[in-house]
Write an enzyme that holds these catalytic residues in place. Structure first.
Site, PDB file in Angstrom:
ATOM      1  N   ASN A 162      15.568  28.799   1.754  1.00  0.00           N
ATOM      2  CA  ASN A 162      16.272  27.537   1.675  1.00  0.00           C
ATOM      3  C   ASN A 162      15.701  26.458   0.944  1.00  0.00           C
ATOM      4  O   ASN A 162      14.352  26.282   0.720  1.00  0.00           O
ATOM      5  CB  ASN A 162      16.501  27.220   3.139  1.00  0.00           C
ATOM      6  CG  ASN A 162      16.966  28.221   4.297  1.00  0.00           C
ATOM      7  OD1 ASN A 162      18.135  28.732   3.690  1.00  0.00           O
ATOM      8  ND2 ASN A 162      16.513  28.215   5.391  1.00  0.00           N
ATOM      9  N   SER A 204      13.677  31.091   7.220  1.00  0.00           N
ATOM     10  CA  SER A 204      14.645  30.934   8.409  1.00  0.00           C
ATOM     11  C   SER A 204      13.943  31.731   9.496  1.00  0.00           C
ATOM     12  O   SER A 204      13.036  32.651   9.155  1.00  0.00           O
ATOM     13  CB  SER A 204      16.075  31.455   8.021  1.00  0.00           C
ATOM     14  OG  SER A 204      16.574  31.748   8.925  1.00  0.00           O
ATOM     15  N   ARG A 207      11.670 -20.353  13.785  1.00  0.00           N
ATOM     16  CA  ARG A 207      11.265 -18.822  14.150  1.00  0.00           C
ATOM     17  C   ARG A 207      12.375 -18.262  14.849  1.00  0.00           C
ATOM     18  O   ARG A 207      12.782 -18.880  15.826  1.00  0.00           O
ATOM     19  CB  ARG A 207       9.847 -19.002  14.889  1.00  0.00           C
ATOM     20  CG  ARG A 207       8.861 -19.839  14.407  1.00  0.00           C
ATOM     21  CD  ARG A 207       7.856 -18.719  13.430  1.00  0.00           C
ATOM     22  NE  ARG A 207       7.384 -17.780  14.510  1.00  0.00           N
ATOM     23  CZ  ARG A 207       6.636 -17.966  15.408  1.00  0.00           C
ATOM     24  NH1 ARG A 207       6.008 -19.013  15.550  1.00  0.00           N
ATOM     25  NH2 ARG A 207       6.227 -16.774  16.130  1.00  0.00           N
ATOM     26  N   LYS A 234      16.134  34.531   3.675  1.00  0.00           N
ATOM     27  CA  LYS A 234      16.458  33.179   3.028  1.00  0.00           C
ATOM     28  C   LYS A 234      15.408  32.538   2.408  1.00  0.00           C
ATOM     29  O   LYS A 234      14.250  32.749   2.835  1.00  0.00           O
ATOM     30  CB  LYS A 234      17.041  32.343   4.368  1.00  0.00           C
ATOM     31  CG  LYS A 234      18.121  32.475   5.034  1.00  0.00           C
ATOM     32  CD  LYS A 234      19.227  32.309   4.147  1.00  0.00           C
ATOM     33  CE  LYS A 234      19.776  30.850   4.073  1.00  0.00           C
ATOM     34  NZ  LYS A 234      20.154  30.143   5.187  1.00  0.00           N
ATOM     35  N   ARG A 273       7.359  -4.955  -5.248  1.00  0.00           N
ATOM     36  CA  ARG A 273       5.952  -4.815  -4.970  1.00  0.00           C
ATOM     37  C   ARG A 273       5.124  -5.866  -5.481  1.00  0.00           C
ATOM     38  O   ARG A 273       4.325  -6.578  -4.736  1.00  0.00           O
ATOM     39  CB  ARG A 273       5.130  -3.680  -5.502  1.00  0.00           C
ATOM     40  CG  ARG A 273       3.809  -3.274  -5.020  1.00  0.00           C
ATOM     41  CD  ARG A 273       3.117  -2.314  -5.977  1.00  0.00           C
ATOM     42  NE  ARG A 273       3.397  -2.706  -7.454  1.00  0.00           N
ATOM     43  CZ  ARG A 273       2.830  -2.076  -8.526  1.00  0.00           C
ATOM     44  NH1 ARG A 273       2.255  -0.853  -8.432  1.00  0.00           N
ATOM     45  NH2 ARG A 273       3.050  -2.766  -9.665  1.00  0.00           N
ATOM     46  N   ARG A 301       0.687  -1.222  -0.296  1.00  0.00           N
ATOM     47  CA  ARG A 301       0.107   0.021  -0.243  1.00  0.00           C
ATOM     48  C   ARG A 301       0.831   1.235  -0.104  1.00  0.00           C
ATOM     49  O   ARG A 301       0.504   2.384  -0.800  1.00  0.00           O
ATOM     50  CB  ARG A 301      -0.879   0.151   1.168  1.00  0.00           C
ATOM     51  CG  ARG A 301      -2.162  -1.150   1.061  1.00  0.00           C
ATOM     52  CD  ARG A 301      -2.734  -1.574   2.454  1.00  0.00           C
ATOM     53  NE  ARG A 301      -3.866  -2.544   2.169  1.00  0.00           N
ATOM     54  CZ  ARG A 301      -4.176  -3.079   3.137  1.00  0.00           C
ATOM     55  NH1 ARG A 301      -4.193  -2.752   4.457  1.00  0.00           N
ATOM     56  NH2 ARG A 301      -5.144  -4.112   2.977  1.00  0.00           N
TER      57      ARG A 301
END
Length: 449
Positions: free
Chosen positions: A292, A284, A323, A290, A192, A128
Site C-alpha cells: 500500500n 496489509s 484578554r 499488498k 517563522r 523549533r
C-alpha cells in the site's frame, strides 16, 4: 494484560492514533515536554532580560535559568493543576518560584501575565517545529529536482477531469510538485522569521513593568526578544492574533501542497495504472500481496484535516477585550495539531519522494489507451490548413467514433484517407512529439532555488 493504572505510558499522547506524525521530529518538538521546556525558557529569558535592564539582580537571572530545568517538574501534575486557573503557566510559576528559592523566587514572572508566557512559549515551539519541517521540505525539494531532471522527456498521458487529455511529461509534473514545495518553504520561512515574543502584562499596557522600576518598559520587550531570538512586536498581541493566523495559513498551505503530491501519487500507483510506486509500500493485515502507498495515504490524511484546524485558529481572531475568555484557549490544541500534521507530512513527503519509483514504460504504454485520440487536438490544428477547418473537424469526429467502434488506431484510419496521402502522419500521431514546451517549462522551473 497490563492495566491502565499500571502502565507507565498511561495518559501520554504518543501518537497511537496519529501515525502521520508519530515518531517524527515534529512529534518531539510539540510534545508536552517540549511545551514545558518552552514555557521555562520563556520565564528564564524574561528574568534575564529584566536583569540586563537592572530590574532584578544578575544572580536572580542565573538562579531562575538554573532552576528552569524541565527534568525538575512533573508535567502530568502541572496538567492536572492547570484546570484551576485555566492554563498551565499558573501552577508552573508556583513550582518554579519554589525551585528558585526564597531569595530570588520573587523575581520569577515579575510583572508578566500568564498569556505572555504561554504565547511566547507557543512561538518558541512553532519556530523549533518549523525548523524541522523546513529541513524535510528541503529534502523533498531536492528529491523532486532530481526526479524532474531525470524524467524531463518521459512522456505520459496528461489527465484532466480524470480522463486522458493530451500528452505531458513526468518531468513537468515533478517540477510542478517541486514548485509547490518551494512555495510552502517560502511561506513557512517568512512566518517563522516573523514570530514575536509576547509581553504586555495584565492588559497589554506594560504597566506592571514600569511599577517594578522600568523607565522604558518597551525596552524590556526588546531585550526579551533578543534573549529568545524571536521578533519584537509593535504592540502586545493578546487579542491581536496575527501571528497565530499567519501560522494557520502557512501550515494549511503546506499541508495542501504536500497533499497535492500525495493525491497524484495515489492515483498513479493504482494497480491498473502502476506508473508510480512508493519505494517501500506498507503491508496489509489480511492480504499478503499488498504494498500500500502508506506515505501518500498519511500525507493525504493530513491535508484533509489541516484546513479545519486552521479554521479554528482563524475563528479565534475574534477575541474580545484586552484578554479573551475562550478564544485564546481554543488555539492551543489545534495549533499544536497543525504543527504535528505538517511536520509529520513533511517527513513522509521526504521519504516518499526520495524513494519514488517511476515506470516510464507504463507511462508510454498508456499513451495508446485511446487508440491515438490523445493527439486529436494536434491533428485538428495541423489538418485544418490541409483539409479546411470544417472538413478536418468532420473527418476527425468520424474517425474518433470509428476508433472506438472498430477498436482500431486513429493513425491507421487516417492513413486510409486519400486526401492525406502527402501528410507525414507518423510524426503527427506520435504522442512523444506533442508535449509542447514541457521540457522548456521543466528547465525553467528547475532554475528556481
Amino acid at each position: 494484560m497490563t492495566s491502565p493504572a499500571a502502565d507507565p505510558a498511561a495518559g501520554l499522547d504518543v501518537g497511537l492514533l496519529g501515525p502521520g506524525w508519530a515518531g517524527s521530529p515534529a512529534a518531539s518538538a510539540t510534545s508536552d515536554s517540549a511545551y514545558l521546556r518552552a514555557l521555562l525558557d520563556a520565564e528564564a529569558a524574561l528574568t534575564r532580560a529584566q536583569a540586563a535592564l537592572g530590574l532584578v539582580p544578575g544572580r536572580a537571572a542565573e538562579a531562575v535559568t538554573r532552576a528552569a530545568d524541565p527534568g525538575r517538574f512533573d508535567v502530568s501534575a502541572l496538567a492536572e493543576r492547570a484546570r484551576g486557573g485555566g492554563n498551565p503557566v499558573i501552577p508552573l510559576v508556583a513550582d518554579l518560584t519554589e525551585a528558585v528559592g526564597e531569595e530570588y523566587g520573587p523575581c520569577v514572572h515579575l510583572g508578566a501575565t500568564s498569556q505572555d508566557i504561554m504565547d511566547t512559549a507557543t512561538m518558541l515551539v512553532a519556530v523549533r517545529t518549523l525548523e524541522l519541517a523546513l529541513a524535510d521540505l528541503a529534502r523533498t525539494e531536492q528529491a523532486l529536482a532530481r526526479t524532474a531532471a531525470a524524467h524531463r522527456d518521459t512522456v505520459m498521458p496528461g489527465r484532466t477531469l480524470t480522463q486522458h487529455a493530451v500528452p505531458t511529461t513526468f518531468g513537468l509534473k515533478a517540477a510542478g510538485w517541486r514548485s509547490l514545495v518551494l512555495d510552502a518553504r517560502d511561506r513557512l520561512t517568512r512566518v517563522r522569521d516573523s514570530l514575536p515574543v509576547q509581553l504586555g502584562g495584565a492588559a497589554g499596557t506594560l504597566a506592571a513593568f514600569s511599577a517594578y522600576g522600568a523607565e522604558d518598559a518597551t525596552a524590556l520587550v526588546t531585550a526579551y526578544a533578543l534573549e529568545l531570538g524571536l521578533c519584537e512586536p509593535l504592540l502586545p498581541w493578546h487579542t491581536l492574533r496575527t501571528p497565530v493566523a499567519d501560522l494557520a495559513g502557512c501550515l494549511a498551505f503546506a499541508a495542501g501542497t504536500l497533499g497535492k503530491i500525495a493525491a497524484d501519487v495515489l492515483v498513479l500507483t493504482r494497480t491498473e495504472t502502476a506508473e508510480l510506486a512508493e519505494g517501500s509500500g506498507g503491508g496489509s493485515s489480511a492480504m499478503p500481496h499488498k504494498a500500500n502507498p502508506v506515505r501518500s495515504t498519511l500525507i493525504a490524511a493530513a491535508a484533509r484535516r489541516a484546513p479545519q484546524l486552521a479554521a479554528i485558529l482563524y475563528g479565534s481572531l475574534a477575541a474580545q477585550d484586552e484578554r479573551p475568555p475562550g478564544a485564546w484557549h481554543a488555539e492551543w490544541e489545534p495549533l499544536r495539531e497543525l504543527l504535528r500534521l505538517v511536520g509529520g507530512a513533511a517527513r513522509d513527503a521526504a521519504e516518499l519522494t526520495e524513494g519514488l519509483r517511476v515506470d516510464a514504460d507504463a507511462m508510454r504504454a498508456h499513451l495508446g489507451l485511446t487508440h491515438g485520440l490523445i493527439v486529436s487536438e494536434r491533428l485538428s490544428a495541423e489538418l485544418a490548413p490541409v483539409l479546411g477547418r470544417a472538413r478536418a473537424k468532420e473527418l476527425l469526429t468520424e474517425l474518433a467514433r470509428r476508433t472506438c467502434t472498430e477498436n482500431r488506431d486513429l493513425g491507421e484510419l487516417l492513413s486510409e484517407q486519400i486526401e492525406l496521402k502527402d501528410v507525414d502522419l507518423g510524426e503527427l500521431t506520435d504522442p512523444a512529439r506533442y508535449t509542447g514546451s514541457a521540457g522548456a517549462l521543466t528547465d525553467r522551473a528547475l532554475e528556481r532555488r
